[in-house]
Design a protein around this motif. Structure first.
Motif, short mmCIF file in Angstrom:
data_model
loop_
_atom_site.label_atom_id
_atom_site.label_comp_id
_atom_site.label_asym_id
_atom_site.label_seq_id
_atom_site.Cartn_x
_atom_site.Cartn_y
_atom_site.Cartn_z
N GLY A 205 -20.97 41.74 -55.94
CA GLY A 205 -22.20 42.53 -55.99
C GLY A 205 -22.42 43.09 -57.39
N LEU A 206 -23.64 42.89 -57.93
CA LEU A 206 -23.96 43.35 -59.28
C LEU A 206 -25.26 44.15 -59.26
N THR A 207 -25.14 45.48 -59.30
CA THR A 207 -26.30 46.39 -59.37
C THR A 207 -27.44 45.97 -58.45
N GLY A 208 -27.13 45.83 -57.17
CA GLY A 208 -28.16 45.49 -56.19
C GLY A 208 -28.34 44.02 -55.96
N ASN A 209 -27.73 43.19 -56.80
CA ASN A 209 -27.79 41.74 -56.63
C ASN A 209 -26.47 41.24 -56.09
N GLU A 210 -26.50 40.09 -55.43
CA GLU A 210 -25.27 39.44 -54.98
C GLU A 210 -25.16 38.08 -55.64
N LEU A 211 -24.07 37.87 -56.37
CA LEU A 211 -23.84 36.63 -57.09
C LEU A 211 -22.74 35.84 -56.40
N THR A 212 -23.02 34.57 -56.08
CA THR A 212 -22.03 33.70 -55.45
C THR A 212 -21.90 32.41 -56.25
N VAL A 213 -20.68 32.13 -56.66
CA VAL A 213 -20.38 30.89 -57.39
C VAL A 213 -19.48 30.04 -56.51
N THR A 214 -19.88 28.80 -56.28
CA THR A 214 -19.12 27.91 -55.40
C THR A 214 -18.80 26.60 -56.10
N SER A 215 -17.54 26.20 -56.02
CA SER A 215 -17.12 24.90 -56.54
C SER A 215 -16.76 24.01 -55.37
N THR A 216 -17.50 22.92 -55.20
CA THR A 216 -17.24 21.97 -54.13
C THR A 216 -16.53 20.75 -54.69
N ALA A 217 -15.35 20.45 -54.15
CA ALA A 217 -14.54 19.36 -54.67
C ALA A 217 -15.18 18.01 -54.35
N SER A 218 -14.74 16.99 -55.07
CA SER A 218 -15.25 15.64 -54.83
C SER A 218 -14.79 15.14 -53.46
N ARG A 219 -15.54 14.22 -52.90
CA ARG A 219 -15.23 13.66 -51.59
C ARG A 219 -15.02 12.15 -51.72
N ALA A 220 -13.96 11.68 -51.06
CA ALA A 220 -13.68 10.24 -51.09
C ALA A 220 -14.55 9.52 -50.06
N TYR A 221 -14.73 8.23 -50.28
CA TYR A 221 -15.50 7.42 -49.33
C TYR A 221 -14.75 7.31 -48.01
N THR A 222 -15.50 7.42 -46.91
CA THR A 222 -14.93 7.26 -45.58
C THR A 222 -15.64 6.11 -44.89
N ALA A 223 -14.86 5.13 -44.45
CA ALA A 223 -15.45 3.93 -43.85
C ALA A 223 -16.10 4.24 -42.51
N ALA A 224 -17.04 3.42 -42.13
CA ALA A 224 -17.72 3.56 -40.85
C ALA A 224 -16.74 3.29 -39.71
N THR A 225 -17.05 3.85 -38.55
CA THR A 225 -16.23 3.63 -37.36
C THR A 225 -17.09 2.98 -36.29
N ALA A 226 -16.55 2.87 -35.10
CA ALA A 226 -17.29 2.25 -34.00
C ALA A 226 -18.45 3.12 -33.55
N THR A 227 -18.43 4.41 -33.91
CA THR A 227 -19.49 5.31 -33.45
C THR A 227 -20.27 5.96 -34.57
N LYS A 228 -19.74 5.92 -35.81
CA LYS A 228 -20.40 6.63 -36.91
C LYS A 228 -20.62 5.73 -38.12
N PHE A 229 -21.70 6.04 -38.87
CA PHE A 229 -21.92 5.40 -40.16
C PHE A 229 -20.87 5.90 -41.16
N ASP A 230 -20.78 5.22 -42.32
CA ASP A 230 -19.81 5.65 -43.32
C ASP A 230 -20.28 6.93 -44.02
N VAL A 231 -19.33 7.56 -44.73
CA VAL A 231 -19.62 8.75 -45.52
C VAL A 231 -19.45 8.37 -46.98
N ALA A 232 -20.51 8.53 -47.76
CA ALA A 232 -20.48 8.12 -49.16
C ALA A 232 -19.59 9.04 -49.98
N ALA A 233 -18.99 8.49 -51.04
CA ALA A 233 -18.21 9.31 -51.96
C ALA A 233 -19.15 10.25 -52.71
#
Length: 271
Positions: A205-233
């Motif tokens: 919290g900064l003088t009435g403001n709220e600051l949020t910094v987020t780091s999202t890690a990289s994601r590896a490719y996930t192959a499709a399954t019998a029920t789902k499409f693949d997930v892109a890297a």
């Protein structure tokens, strides 16, 4: 005339009593996104939640109302009979079935049904609550020496453990052999979270403001399954969000994302 006045008073009292157990709440927002190098876009959203209560029974229904007609988003019913609590999820959410790289189900035919009924028994069995849903899965949960534990046994085995230790909130989940965890703590007035996917966020919290910094890690490719499409890297990216509550009752937020070099401005209100 007196009879008419008396009749009006009775009908008014009946109406007041009928709506006394009904509560309305909702949210509304308008968002401008410059979309980085792509064309900018403005979107809006409005939702309303109706909660009806009678004794120990509660019905909660949420609707999306920014279109031409109300669209149901959730309907849940809960009631208590002695030590037994019955909860019913009465609405089957329609999932998207698009091959856009985020692992959607292939079609409605293989998509699991969201509706269901669970029955929980809060009995004095060593401070353990036992619940069983309509699929036959049994869940036992309780808190022991400050550590909350929930174990689900059925088609898949799932264990959830949560604890607050030395100022840190720790949650560990093992879902059919796959383990994930998350840690949240506060250091010098900064709220920090870290999870097993190496995602990190910090809020201050900064003088009435709220600051949020987020780091999202990289994601590896996930192959499709019998029920789902693949997930892109996906590459890692950082978001920086600043929000402020205005005297008008609205909240103004600005968010920058390095994923597509975009800036988003949003004004929202909750009632």
């Amino acid at each position: 005339m007196k009879k008419l006045i008396a009749l009006f008073a009775v009908s008014t009292l009946a109406s007041t009593s009928a709506i006394a157990g009904v509560a309305l709440s909702g949210t509304a927002s308008v968002t401008y996104d410059d979309n980085g190098s792509l064309a900018s876009a403005t979107t809006h959203d409005a939702d309303i939640t109706i909660t009806g209560t009678s004794g120990t029974t509660t019905l909660t229904a949420t609707y999306d109302m920014h279109g031409t007609s109300l669209a149901t988003e959730a309907v849940d019913l809960s009631t208590t009979i002695g030590p037994i609590t019955v909860t019913a999820d009465m609405f089957d959410v329609e999932e998207t079935n698009v091959n856009d790289g985020d692992g959607d189900y292939l079609s409605d035919l293989v998509e699991p049904t969201d509706t269901g009924v669970s029955v929980a028994l809060d009995a004095p069995i060593g401070d353990v609550t036992i619940a069983i849903d309509d699929s036959g899965d049994l869940t036992a949960s309780g808190t022991f020496a400050g550590v909350s534990v929930a174990v689900t046994m059925g088609d898949a085995t799932k264990t959830v453990v949560g604890a607050s230790i030395a100022g840190m909130d720790i949650d560990v989940t093992n879902d059919d052999g796959a383990t994930t965890w998350a840690v949240a703590t506060t250091v010098g007035g900064v709220d920090i979270t870290l999870d097993s996917e190496n995602d990190i966020s910090a809020t201050i919290g900064l003088t009435g403001n709220e600051l949020t910094v987020t780091s999202t890690a990289s994601r590896a490719y996930t192959a499709a399954t019998a029920t789902k499409f693949d997930v892109a890297a996906a590459d890692s990216f950082i978001t920086v969000a600043v929000s402020r509550d205005l005297t008008s009752g609205a909240t103004l937020a600005a968010t920058y994302s390095s994923a597509d070099d975009s800036l988003t401005l949003a004004a929202s209100v909750a009632f």
